[in-house]
Design an enzyme around this catalytic site. Structure first.
Site, PDB file in Angstrom:
ATOM      1  N   HIS A  58      -4.498 -27.411 -44.735  1.00 31.95           N
ATOM      2  CA  HIS A  58      -4.833 -25.983 -44.761  1.00 31.95           C
ATOM      3  C   HIS A  58      -5.619 -25.639 -46.032  1.00 31.95           C
ATOM      4  O   HIS A  58      -6.677 -25.004 -45.971  1.00 31.95           O
ATOM      5  CB  HIS A  58      -3.537 -25.165 -44.683  1.00 31.95           C
ATOM      6  N   GLU A  59      -5.133 -26.079 -47.185  1.00 31.59           N
ATOM      7  CA  GLU A  59      -5.800 -25.729 -48.447  1.00 31.59           C
ATOM      8  C   GLU A  59      -7.184 -26.368 -48.529  1.00 31.59           C
ATOM      9  O   GLU A  59      -8.117 -25.782 -49.085  1.00 31.59           O
ATOM     10  CB  GLU A  59      -4.947 -26.150 -49.648  1.00 31.59           C
TER      11      GLU A  59
HETATM   12 ZN    ZN Z   1      -4.607 -20.279 -46.909  1.00 33.28          ZN
END
Ligand code: ZN
Ligand code: CA
Ligand code: CA
Ligand code: ZN
Ligand code: ZN
Length: 523
Positions: free
Chosen positions: A257-258
Site C-alpha cells: 500500500h505505501e
Molecule cells: Zn495510504
C-alpha cells in the site's frame, strides 16, 4: 516569559504542525454543541476533511457549525456511511480503524493545498492527482534505512517481503525496482524507515501516534516535501508480522500500500482496493483492478510502456534521513527578491523557491519549497509581494500582478500593473496601514490607496522625501504582525515603527539572522 505568553507560543508552535490556519484545537462551544473531541476534530484536519483549511472560526454558530458538520459528512460519504453530519457510534468506529497516515481527500501528502482537487475521488476511484506526482524514470531505486524494533521479523524475511511488495507493482507496469545497500542507502529514490512519534525536523511532517491508529505514511514523488519525496515511514510503535494474526499487522500488505503512494497514487474510495486507506487484511492477495488501473494510468502497461525505459539521473540524495546537510548556497547567506508576512509567518522568495519562518524558526526545509507547490500557477522570480488587509496575498513580477486567497489564484489573474497606476517591475511592496500601500522602484516610491484603488496625488516621490534614513533603494519590504514596517536592501534591513516614517536607531541589521534564525553575521 510569563505563563500566558509561553502558552501562546506553544499554541502557535502546535499550529505550525498543520499547513494552514484552521485552528488545531476546536473552540469549546463547538466541542460542546457537536459532541466532538479534540482527537476527532484533529483526525478530520489530518485526513483532509476540514475545508477550507484556512478557515478561521467566527464564533457564530450558524457559520462555524456547518464547517465541522460538512467535514463529518464528507468523511461519512468517503466511507459509505449514512451521511448525517453527526458523529454517531458507527462513524466513530470507522474513524479509529487502523489506517495509513496519508490523507484521504483533498490535500494529500504531496502539497499544501486543497480546494482545486476537491471532488476528484467522486469522479473516479483511484486518484493520481492528475499524474503530476510520478517518477520520470521507470528504473526506481529503494533502500531499507533501518529495521523495526518490534515484531521480530528476521532481516532476510523483511528484505524479501519488501521485494515482493514492489513486485506487486512491477508485475503490471514497466517499472523496475532495485535495492541499494550500504553507503548508497540514502541515495535511493524510495527510502524505507521505521520511525516513532515526531521523527522529522520539518514541523509539517506528520507525527506517528503510538500503537495502532496510523501504521505508516509515504510521500509522493516530486511533491512539496523536499528530501522525503518518495520515502516511506512505518510507525515503529506498531507491530508488523508476516502472517495474519492478532500479534500485529501484515507487513507485506502495508508495504505494498505505501509503495503505491511512493509511486504517486492517492487513496482510493473503493473499499476493495489496496489503496483504500484502512488496513484490511486480504486473503490470497492479488492486486485489485482499481489499483492496476491507477498505476497504469501513471506508468503504462507492462507490454506497451508509455514511459520510455531510460534511466534519468535523479541526482544524489541528501546524506541522511534525519539530519539535513546545509547546502552550499545556504538560505542564510542568500539575498531575497521578495519578503512578505502572512498571518505572522515570514515568507521569503528567491528564484523558484520560497522559505517560511515563524518567530525565527525556519519551518520549510533549508533548501526551500517550490513556489508553485504552494501557490498554483504562480511563476518563479517574484519581485514583490504583500498581504492585503482583506487577507489576500498579492504578488508582482514585471508588468503583471497576481492575487491569491490561500493557495488559490483569484479568477481573472494575472492582470497588468498599469491598471493600478504602477510602473512595471516594482522592487517592493509595503502594506504600511490599512488604507495605504507603498510601492518601491529604483529611488522612487508610490503611495497606493487600497479603497480608491489608485495612486495618491503627488506620487511617485523620491524615497528620501517619504522615509528618513532609508537610503535610495528598497529591494523587499513587509509589514509584520508587531505593527512595524521592515524594509530590506540586499541582506540588510531597516525597521520603521508603527505610525512613523523614520528608520529606528540601531539599523540596518542582518535580515537572515533576525528573521530566519541564522547565526549572526558580522556586517
Ligand atoms: Zn495510504
Ligand atoms: Ca500507530
Ligand atoms: Ca523585491
Ligand atoms: Zn514520516
Ligand atoms: Zn475499514
Amino acid at each position: 516569559m510569563d505563563t500566558a505568553l509561553l502558552l501562546l507560543v506553544l499554541l502557535n508552535l502546535i499550529a505550525l504542525t498543520f499547513p494552514a490556519a484552521i485552528p488545531p484545537r476546536i473552540p469549546r462551544f463547538l466541542k460542546d454543541r457537536l459532541q466532538i473531541t479534540h482527537k476527532e476534530y484533529s483526525y478530520l484536519i489530518r485526513n483532509g476533511y476540514l475545508r477550507p483549511r484556512n478557515y478561521e472560526f467566527t464564533f457564530e454558530a450558524e457559520k462555524d457549525i456547518p464547517v465541522v458538520t460538512d467535514a463529518i459528512s464528507r468523511f461519512q460519504e468517503f466511507y459509505k456511511l449514512p451521511v448525517t453530519g453527526e458523529l454517531d457510534e458507527r462513524t466513530r468506529g470507522v474513524m479509529w480503524e487502523p489506517r495509513c497516515g496519508y490523507p484521504d481527500v483533498g490535500e494529500s501528502l504531496h502539497n499544501e493545498t486543497v480546494e482545486n482537487r476537491a471532488g476528484h475521488h467522486r469522479v473516479r476511484r483511484y486518484d493520481i492527482a492528475d499524474g503530476r506526482y510520478k517518477w520520470d524514470s521507470s528504473q526506481i531505486t529503494y533502500s531499507l534505512v533501518n529495521f523495526p524494533t518490534r515484531g521480530g521479523i528476521k532481516l532476510s524475511d523483511l528484505r524479501n517481503t519488501i521485494k515482493r511488495a514492489f513486485e506487486v507493482w512491477s508485475d503490471v507496469t514497466p517499472l523496475v525496482f532495485t535495492e541499494l545497500h550500504g553507503h548508497e542507502v540514502n541515495q535511493a529514490m524510495v527510502r524505507i524507515a521505521f520511525m516513532k512519534g515526531r521523527h522529522s525536523h520539518d514541523l509539517e511532517h506528520p507525527i506517528f501516534d503510538g500503537p495502532n491508529g496510523d501504521l505508516a505514511h509515504a510521500f509522493s514523488p516530486k511533491s512539496g516535501w523536499g528530501e522525503v519525496n518518495g520515502d516511506i515511514h512505518f510507525d515503529d510503535d506498531d507491530v508488523f508480522t508476516l502472517g495474519n494474526n492478532d500479534r500485529g499487522y501484515n507487513f507485506f500488505q502495508t508495504a505494498a500500500h505505501e509503495i503505491g503512494h511512493a509511486l504517486g497514487l492517492d487513496h482510493s474510495n473503493d473499499p476493495e482496493a489496496l489503496m483504500w486507506p484502512h488496513y484490511h487484511f486480504m486473503r490470497d492477495f492479488e492486486l485489485p483492478d482499481d489499483d492496476i488501473r491507477g498505476v497504469q494510468a501513471l506508468y503504462g502497461t507492462k507490454t506497451s510502456p508509455r514511459v520510455p525505459n531510460v534511466r534519468i539521473d535523479q541526482g544524489p540524495r541528501p546524506k541522511s534521513t534525519l539530519v539535513r546537510q546545509p547546502s552550499k548556497k545556504s538560505y542564510c547567506t542568500s539575498g531575497y527578491s521578495a519578503v512578505t508576512s502572512i498571518s505572522g509567518s515570514i515568507y521569503t522568495f528567491k528564484g523558484k523557491f520560497y522559505w517560511r519562518s515563524w518567530r525565527r524558526l525556519l519551518v520549510t526545509p533549508k533548501d526551500g519549497r517550490k513556489i508553485h507547490d504552494k501557490w498554483y500557477h504562480l511563476p518563479a522570480n517574484i519581485r514583490a509581494s504583500y498581504q492585503r488587509r482583506d487577507g489576500k496575498t498579492v504578488f508582482f513580477r514585471g508588468a503583471k500582478y497576481w492575487v491569491y486567497f490561500g493557495s488559490q489564484m483569484e479568477p481573472g489573474y494575472p492582470r497588468p500593473v498599469a491598471e493600478l497606476g504602477l510602473p512595471k517591475g516594482v522592487d517592493a511592496a509595503l502594506s504600511k496601514t490599512k488604507a495605504k500601500t507603498f510601492f518601491f522602484k529604483g529611488d522612487q516610491v508610490w503611495r497606493f490607496d487600497e479603497r480608491k484603488k489608485s495612486v495618491d496625488n503627488g506620487y511617485p516621490k523620491k524615497i528620501g522625501e517619504v522615509f528618513t534614513g532609508l537610503g535610495d533603494k528598497v529591494t523587499a519590504a513587509f509589514q509584520h504582525d508587531d505593527g512595524n514596517s521592515y524594509l530590506l536592501r540586499g541582506k540588510k534591513y531597516y525597521r520603521v515603527a508603527k505610525g512613523k516614517y523614520e528608520v529606528d536607531p540601531g539599523y540596518p541589521r542582518h535580515f537572515t539572522s533576525d528573521f530566519l534564525g541564522c547565526a549572526s553575521v558580522t556586517a
